[in-house]
Motif scaffolding. Structure first.
Motif, short mmCIF file in Angstrom:
data_model
loop_
_atom_site.label_atom_id
_atom_site.label_comp_id
_atom_site.label_asym_id
_atom_site.label_seq_id
_atom_site.Cartn_x
_atom_site.Cartn_y
_atom_site.Cartn_z
N UNK A 17 -21.99 31.71 21.50
CA UNK A 17 -23.08 31.37 22.41
C UNK A 17 -23.44 29.90 22.18
N UNK A 18 -23.28 29.09 23.21
CA UNK A 18 -23.51 27.65 23.09
C UNK A 18 -24.77 27.26 23.85
N UNK A 19 -25.76 26.76 23.12
CA UNK A 19 -26.98 26.26 23.74
C UNK A 19 -26.64 24.93 24.40
N UNK A 20 -26.77 24.86 25.72
CA UNK A 20 -26.37 23.67 26.46
C UNK A 20 -27.56 23.11 27.25
N UNK A 21 -28.15 22.08 26.69
CA UNK A 21 -29.24 21.34 27.35
C UNK A 21 -29.15 19.90 26.86
N UNK A 22 -28.03 19.23 27.17
CA UNK A 22 -27.72 17.95 26.53
C UNK A 22 -28.76 16.86 26.74
N UNK A 23 -29.41 16.86 27.87
CA UNK A 23 -30.38 15.79 28.13
C UNK A 23 -31.62 15.90 27.24
N UNK A 51 -18.70 40.02 16.06
CA UNK A 51 -19.65 39.05 15.51
C UNK A 51 -20.04 38.06 16.58
N UNK A 52 -21.11 37.30 16.31
CA UNK A 52 -21.60 36.30 17.25
C UNK A 52 -21.87 35.01 16.50
N UNK A 53 -21.49 33.90 17.09
CA UNK A 53 -21.81 32.57 16.56
C UNK A 53 -22.70 31.86 17.57
N UNK A 54 -23.79 31.26 17.09
CA UNK A 54 -24.68 30.46 17.95
C UNK A 54 -24.53 29.00 17.55
N UNK A 60 -25.97 18.07 18.46
CA UNK A 60 -27.22 18.68 18.00
C UNK A 60 -27.10 20.20 18.07
N UNK A 61 -27.75 20.86 17.10
CA UNK A 61 -27.87 22.31 17.20
C UNK A 61 -28.95 22.64 18.21
N UNK A 62 -30.20 22.28 17.92
CA UNK A 62 -31.30 22.61 18.83
C UNK A 62 -32.56 21.86 18.42
N UNK A 97 -32.22 42.68 15.06
CA UNK A 97 -31.89 44.10 15.21
C UNK A 97 -30.47 44.33 15.74
N UNK A 98 -29.80 43.26 16.14
CA UNK A 98 -28.41 43.35 16.60
C UNK A 98 -27.54 43.87 15.46
N UNK A 99 -26.72 44.90 15.68
CA UNK A 99 -26.02 45.55 14.56
C UNK A 99 -24.76 44.85 14.07
N UNK A 100 -24.51 43.64 14.56
CA UNK A 100 -23.32 42.90 14.15
C UNK A 100 -23.75 41.55 13.57
N UNK A 101 -22.91 40.93 12.74
CA UNK A 101 -23.31 39.66 12.13
C UNK A 101 -23.51 38.55 13.16
N UNK A 102 -24.54 37.75 12.95
CA UNK A 102 -24.81 36.58 13.78
C UNK A 102 -24.82 35.35 12.87
N UNK A 103 -24.08 34.32 13.26
CA UNK A 103 -23.91 33.13 12.43
C UNK A 103 -24.38 31.91 13.21
#
Length: 260
Positions: A17-23, A51-54, A60-62, A97-103
């Motif tokens: 999952x890529x947070x995209x708000x470059x401006x 699994x999920x990666x953010x 920048x991350x966020x 609460x998501x039952x899979x690893x999030x990184x």
């Protein structure tokens, strides 16, 4: 018109999952919160995703919440901002609460709600030169996204007070030394490091990882007696899952397991 969006792609068995708000340095907003919840719901119901990666787009991350949007919300009814924060908090809760690893894969900076988002994940992989900042007090605000909850439990009160009240940048190596960051990478390699970690996790039994995540969450407010009961129930359930048979047999035969 806002250009903020949450992009969803797949890398093997990992949803990225890529947070995209470059401006606005990947600042968050209601559309991203809703998309984050929807993506996790899809990932939870997919046997292919383990699994999920953010990650943030670019360097920048966020940057947290958009100050322009917050300034505009000051002219509106208080319920508007309350509803927006509820959206953020629903996303944070869905990660926990998501039952899979999030990184979280952090480059550049994780500030404000971006810091909260990173700490809500099960693992944080950060570039060595990245910084984290609880910057709310710099603009006369207070934390959201569970940041006070996470820092209040993971740090001594005096240190949590320092970070939240001073609003100064904290270098990734310091968070790593305190156990808030799992792995440090070279600049530009946080996503690669997070995907490598995800690959290792993806090879493990999903039911086992789900139980571990749930047990860790429950332990925050549980008594020893109640936690022992939960551990018993999870253990028995997992022992009688097909994956336990696969795992035990593979271990005894000195072969890598192939879990369902």
């Amino acid at each position: 018109m806002s250009t903020a969006e949450l992009k969803s792609t797949s890398e093997g068995s990992t949803m990225v999952l890529t947070i995209s708000n470059p401006s606005q340095r990947n600042a968050l907003g209601p559309d991203i919160y809703a998309a984050g919840i929807e993506a996790l719901n899809k990932a939870e119901n997919s046997a292919e995703i383990r699994s999920v990666v953010i990650v943030g787009e670019g360097s920048w991350f966020c940057a947290g919440g958009s100050l322009q949007r917050l300034l505009a919300n000051r002219q509106l009814d208080r319920s508007v901002q309350a509803e927006s924060i509820e959206g953020l908090h629903n996303w944070i809760d869905s990660i926990r609460t998501f039952p899979k690893p999030v990184i979280a894969a952090v480059e550049g900076a994780a500030a404000g709600a971006g810091f909260s988002l990173a700490l809500a994940c099960d693992f944080v992989v950060s570039a060595r030169d990245a910084v984290f900042a609880a910057s709310y007090s710099n603009v006369a605000l207070s934390p959201d996204g569970g940041l006070s909850w996470h820092l209040g439990r993971q740090l001594p009160r005096q240190l949590a007070s320092e970070w939240l009240m001073n609003g100064e940048r904290i270098a990734a190596p310091r968070l790593h030394a305190l156990g808030l960051v799992n792995e440090l990478t070279e600049s530009g390699q946080a996503l690669a490091g997070a995907l490598a970690l995800a690959t290792r996790l993806n090879s493990r039994a999903p039911n086992s990882l789900a139980s571990i995540k749930e047990l860790l969450s429950e332990a925050q407010g549980a008594t020893l007696a109640s936690q022992l009961s939960q551990e018993r129930d999870h253990f028995v359930r997992n022992l009688h899952h097909a994956n336990a048979g696969i795992g035990i047999a593979a271990f005894l035969e000195k072969k890598p397991p192939q879990y369902e």
